[in-house]
Design an enzyme around this catalytic site. Structure first.
Site, PDB file in Angstrom:
ATOM      1  N   CYS A   1       0.859   6.624   2.081  1.00 33.69           N
ATOM      2  CA  CYS A   1       0.272   6.838   0.755  1.00 33.69           C
ATOM      3  C   CYS A   1      -0.197   5.493   0.198  1.00 33.69           C
ATOM      4  O   CYS A   1       0.392   4.454   0.489  1.00 33.69           O
ATOM      5  CB  CYS A   1       1.324   7.451  -0.173  1.00 33.69           C
ATOM      6  SG  CYS A   1       0.797   7.636  -1.887  1.00 33.69           S
TER       7      CYS A   1
ATOM      8  N   SER B   1       0.181   4.283  -2.655  1.00 32.09           N
ATOM      9  CA  SER B   1       1.129   3.633  -3.577  1.00 32.09           C
ATOM     10  C   SER B   1       1.953   2.549  -2.878  1.00 32.09           C
ATOM     11  O   SER B   1       2.277   1.521  -3.487  1.00 32.09           O
ATOM     12  CB  SER B   1       2.059   4.667  -4.208  1.00 32.09           C
ATOM     13  OG  SER B   1       1.308   5.587  -4.961  1.00 32.09           O
TER      14      SER B   1
ATOM     15  N   HIS C   1      -0.038  -0.527  -2.929  1.00 33.48           N
ATOM     16  CA  HIS C   1      -0.024  -1.217  -4.228  1.00 33.48           C
ATOM     17  C   HIS C   1       1.182  -2.157  -4.321  1.00 33.48           C
ATOM     18  O   HIS C   1       1.099  -3.220  -4.931  1.00 33.48           O
ATOM     19  CB  HIS C   1       0.052  -0.214  -5.385  1.00 33.48           C
ATOM     20  CG  HIS C   1      -1.219   0.552  -5.620  1.00 33.48           C
ATOM     21  ND1 HIS C   1      -2.455  -0.052  -5.637  1.00 33.48           N
ATOM     22  CD2 HIS C   1      -1.445   1.862  -5.870  1.00 33.48           C
ATOM     23  CE1 HIS C   1      -3.376   0.873  -5.890  1.00 33.48           C
ATOM     24  NE2 HIS C   1      -2.799   2.032  -6.022  1.00 33.48           N
TER      25      HIS C   1
ATOM     26  N   HIS D   1       7.481   6.285   1.041  1.00 34.54           N
ATOM     27  CA  HIS D   1       8.112   7.195   0.080  1.00 34.54           C
ATOM     28  C   HIS D   1       7.701   8.642   0.316  1.00 34.54           C
ATOM     29  O   HIS D   1       8.008   9.514  -0.485  1.00 34.54           O
ATOM     30  CB  HIS D   1       7.772   6.774  -1.353  1.00 34.54           C
ATOM     31  CG  HIS D   1       6.310   6.873  -1.649  1.00 34.54           C
ATOM     32  ND1 HIS D   1       5.414   5.927  -1.253  1.00 34.54           N
ATOM     33  CD2 HIS D   1       5.587   7.841  -2.263  1.00 34.54           C
ATOM     34  CE1 HIS D   1       4.206   6.312  -1.616  1.00 34.54           C
ATOM     35  NE2 HIS D   1       4.275   7.472  -2.226  1.00 34.54           N
TER      36      HIS D   1
ATOM     37  N   CYS E   1       4.836  13.781  -1.321  1.00 32.17           N
ATOM     38  CA  CYS E   1       4.093  13.052  -2.358  1.00 32.17           C
ATOM     39  C   CYS E   1       2.670  13.564  -2.500  1.00 32.17           C
ATOM     40  O   CYS E   1       2.304  14.112  -3.523  1.00 32.17           O
ATOM     41  CB  CYS E   1       4.088  11.532  -2.101  1.00 32.17           C
ATOM     42  SG  CYS E   1       3.014  10.668  -3.285  1.00 32.17           S
TER      43      CYS E   1
HETATM   44  N1  NAD Z   1       0.530   9.428 -10.192  1.00 28.81           N
HETATM   45  C1  NAD Z   1       1.233   9.673  -9.098  1.00 28.81           C
HETATM   46  O1  NAD Z   1       2.261  10.360  -9.136  1.00 28.81           O
HETATM   47  C2  NAD Z   1       0.749   9.147  -7.789  1.00 28.81           C
HETATM   48  C3  NAD Z   1       1.384   9.547  -6.599  1.00 28.81           C
HETATM   49  C4  NAD Z   1       0.874   9.111  -5.398  1.00 28.81           C
HETATM   50  C5  NAD Z   1      -0.219   8.274  -5.366  1.00 28.81           C
HETATM   51  N2  NAD Z   1      -0.784   7.863  -6.526  1.00 28.81           N
HETATM   52  C6  NAD Z   1      -1.966   7.006  -6.545  1.00 28.81           C
HETATM   53  O2  NAD Z   1      -3.109   7.812  -6.330  1.00 28.81           O
HETATM   54  C7  NAD Z   1      -4.153   7.012  -5.800  1.00 28.81           C
HETATM   55  C8  NAD Z   1      -4.743   7.669  -4.578  1.00 28.81           C
HETATM   56  O3  NAD Z   1      -3.817   7.612  -3.493  1.00 28.81           O
HETATM   57  P1  NAD Z   1      -4.286   8.027  -2.009  1.00 28.81           P
HETATM   58  O4  NAD Z   1      -3.096   7.833  -1.132  1.00 28.81           O
HETATM   59  O5  NAD Z   1      -4.970   9.332  -2.029  1.00 28.81           O
HETATM   60  O6  NAD Z   1      -5.356   6.860  -1.727  1.00 28.81           O
HETATM   61  P2  NAD Z   1      -6.523   6.752  -0.622  1.00 28.81           P
HETATM   62  O7  NAD Z   1      -6.844   5.313  -0.510  1.00 28.81           O
HETATM   63  O8  NAD Z   1      -6.142   7.502   0.602  1.00 28.81           O
HETATM   64  O9  NAD Z   1      -7.762   7.535  -1.269  1.00 28.81           O
HETATM   65  C9  NAD Z   1      -8.518   7.025  -2.319  1.00 28.81           C
HETATM   66  C10 NAD Z   1      -9.954   7.524  -2.201  1.00 28.81           C
HETATM   67  O10 NAD Z   1     -10.662   7.074  -3.363  1.00 28.81           O
HETATM   68  C11 NAD Z   1     -12.000   6.754  -2.974  1.00 28.81           C
HETATM   69  N3  NAD Z   1     -12.595   5.912  -4.009  1.00 28.81           N
HETATM   70  C12 NAD Z   1     -12.365   4.599  -4.239  1.00 28.81           C
HETATM   71  N4  NAD Z   1     -13.083   4.173  -5.308  1.00 28.81           N
HETATM   72  C13 NAD Z   1     -13.772   5.256  -5.766  1.00 28.81           C
HETATM   73  C14 NAD Z   1     -14.681   5.484  -6.842  1.00 28.81           C
HETATM   74  N5  NAD Z   1     -15.012   4.509  -7.686  1.00 28.81           N
HETATM   75  N6  NAD Z   1     -15.191   6.735  -6.999  1.00 28.81           N
HETATM   76  C15 NAD Z   1     -14.838   7.733  -6.174  1.00 28.81           C
HETATM   77  N7  NAD Z   1     -13.986   7.577  -5.139  1.00 28.81           N
HETATM   78  C16 NAD Z   1     -13.463   6.363  -4.938  1.00 28.81           C
HETATM   79  C17 NAD Z   1     -11.810   6.095  -1.618  1.00 28.81           C
HETATM   80  O11 NAD Z   1     -13.029   6.117  -0.872  1.00 28.81           O
HETATM   81  C18 NAD Z   1     -10.728   6.983  -1.000  1.00 28.81           C
HETATM   82  O12 NAD Z   1     -11.283   8.061  -0.270  1.00 28.81           O
HETATM   83  C19 NAD Z   1      -3.532   5.637  -5.555  1.00 28.81           C
HETATM   84  O13 NAD Z   1      -3.789   4.790  -6.649  1.00 28.81           O
HETATM   85  C20 NAD Z   1      -2.057   5.951  -5.483  1.00 28.81           C
HETATM   86  O14 NAD Z   1      -1.244   4.830  -5.757  1.00 28.81           O
HETATM   87  C21 NAD Z   1      -0.318   8.290  -7.731  1.00 28.81           C
HETATM   88 ZN    ZN Z   2       2.692   8.566  -2.782  1.00 28.50          ZN
END
Ligand code: NAD
Ligand code: ZN
Ligand code: ZN
Length: 370
Positions: free
Chosen positions: A40, A42, A45, A61, A167
């Protein structure tokens, strides 16, 4: 016992593979043999330092495995149980758990410190006491976690797929179904199609949205979104906004779900512009804790009665939603096999994150070797 784990010692450095000592389970804790762990964003980050965490930290996680041993007083799981780990524990009795808001359980306060209740660190090694990301540390062959982080699942479920329900799936699906409250006939925009966003697409479709508009600069992501329920896909917010304006006869989307890898004020602004009157903007993607990612015209928010909401774990209740989502998977209403792009060994975890950053994966999964 000994366990091989992927560890970060200092923000900005690569993840290192180390052999650590793992203490046995104490009261309320369980020893788990991790079989699978999802990659993931996160964790990344924390590795880059965007999310400040106590170090050293065993990363990972999103995890699934088998309970090997239980400590005194454990009642939620038994040895041999198959479990999916919940990246936020649920105590069942704090004011949030007691009112159906397990995703903000008070026990979650320690997820970036990584110790168990009582400031206990089951992992030790050359760097001293090691925390586990989200009180888990699923990039380890074995872990000792609190029983409140373990959700028992049916033995016949394939854990290599079920792992995503720790997650990515609930976070994305719940961001649409619960936080945005997607209703039949809605128009929904999902920004960023990674492991989280693809499940926001699936949730929005399942909740009956008429239009599910996926926005991602990468073609492979847009294709996957169209395969799993999006009705439209665009590379840029501008193209999406023009199409949404047309398909809603100028009314705008009902909700925008922001699941980009790194949240920015620009993305939040685009989501804000995509929704119409009474529209909901859901912030799920993360950035630094104090980064001002919301810079919006408040009067427009007022006169259009828009809402901007944060979503943690998709507002899910893990003890209810993890089994429920796995039931939807078994019924064919939620796709998991299709969203796993590639698997890695634990030693390949840096390669896995390089691939995530390069946009190759919808979700990558570590397959543990024992
Ligand atoms: N709030 C929560 O509970 C929670 C839980 C898990 C993950 N997250 C967060 O969610 C986010 C996504 O996680 P993920 O594992 O899916 O990440 P990931 O990197 O697999 O996917 C992110 C996607 O966003 C796209 N992207 C980047 N900039 C963009 C833009 N300006 N416009 C449109 N698309 C864009 C990328 O091309 C990619 O496909 C991360 O910031 C992660 O930390 C939050
Ligand atoms: Zn996660
Ligand atoms: Zn609680």
């Amino acid at each position: 016992m000994k366990t091989k784990a992927a560890v970060v010692h200092e923000p900005g450095k690569r993840i290192e593979i180390e052999e650590l000592d793992l203490d046995g389970p104490q009261a309320g804790e369980v020893l788990i043999r991790y079989l699978y762990a999802g990659l993931c964003h996160s964790d990344l980050h924390v590795v880059t330092g965007d999310l400040e965490a106590r170090m050293p930290m065993v990363m990972g996680h999103e995890g699934a495995g088998i309970v090997e041993e239980i400590g005194p007083g454990v009642t939620r799981v038994a040895p041999g149980d198959h479990v999916v780990c919940s990246f936020i524990p649920n105590c069942g009795t704090c004011r949030y758990c007691a009112t159906g808001r397990q995703s903000i359980c008070d026990m979650g306060a320690a997820i970036l410190v990584g110790y168990l209740p009582g400031e206990r660190f089951p992992f030790t090694g050359p760097g001293g006491q090691y925390g586990g990301m989200c009180m888990l540390g699923t990039f380890s062959q074995y872990g000792v976690i609190h029983q409140n982080s373990a959700v028992k699942v049916d033995d016949d479920l394939p854990l290599d797929k079920a792992v995503l329900v720790g997650c990515g799936v609930p976070t994305g699906w719940g961001s649409a179904v619960y936080t945005a409250g997607v209703a039949p006939g809605d128009t929904v925009a999902v920004f960023g199609i990674g492991g989280i966003g693809i499940n926001a697409v699936q949730g929005a479709r399942y909740a009956g949205a008429k239009n599910v508009v996926a926005i991602d600069p990468l073609e492979n992501k847009r294709e996957k979104a169209m395969e799993l329920g999006a009705t439209h896909a665009f590379a840029t917010a501008d193209e999406a906004l023009a199409a949404i304006t047309e398909m809603t006869r100028g009314q705008g989307a009902d909700s925008a779900i922001l699941t980009v890898g790194l949240m920015t004020a620009e993305v939040v602004g685009a989501g804000f512009n995509a929704v119409g009157k009474d529209g909901v903007v859901v912030l799920t993607g993360l950035n630094k804790l104090l980064e001002p990612t919301i810079q919006l015209p408040g009067t427009i928010l007022t006169v259009f009665r828009k809402t901007v909401k944060g979503s943690l774990f998709g507002d899910c209740n893990p003890t209810y939603d993890i089994p429920k989502l796995l039931g939807l998977y078994q019924a064919g209403d939620l796709k998991l096999d299709e969203i796993i792009t590639r698997t890695y060994t634990l030693d390949q975890v840096n390669e896995g994150y390089d691939d995530l950053l390069a946009g190759k994966n919808v979700r990558g999964v570590v397959v543990h070797e024992h």
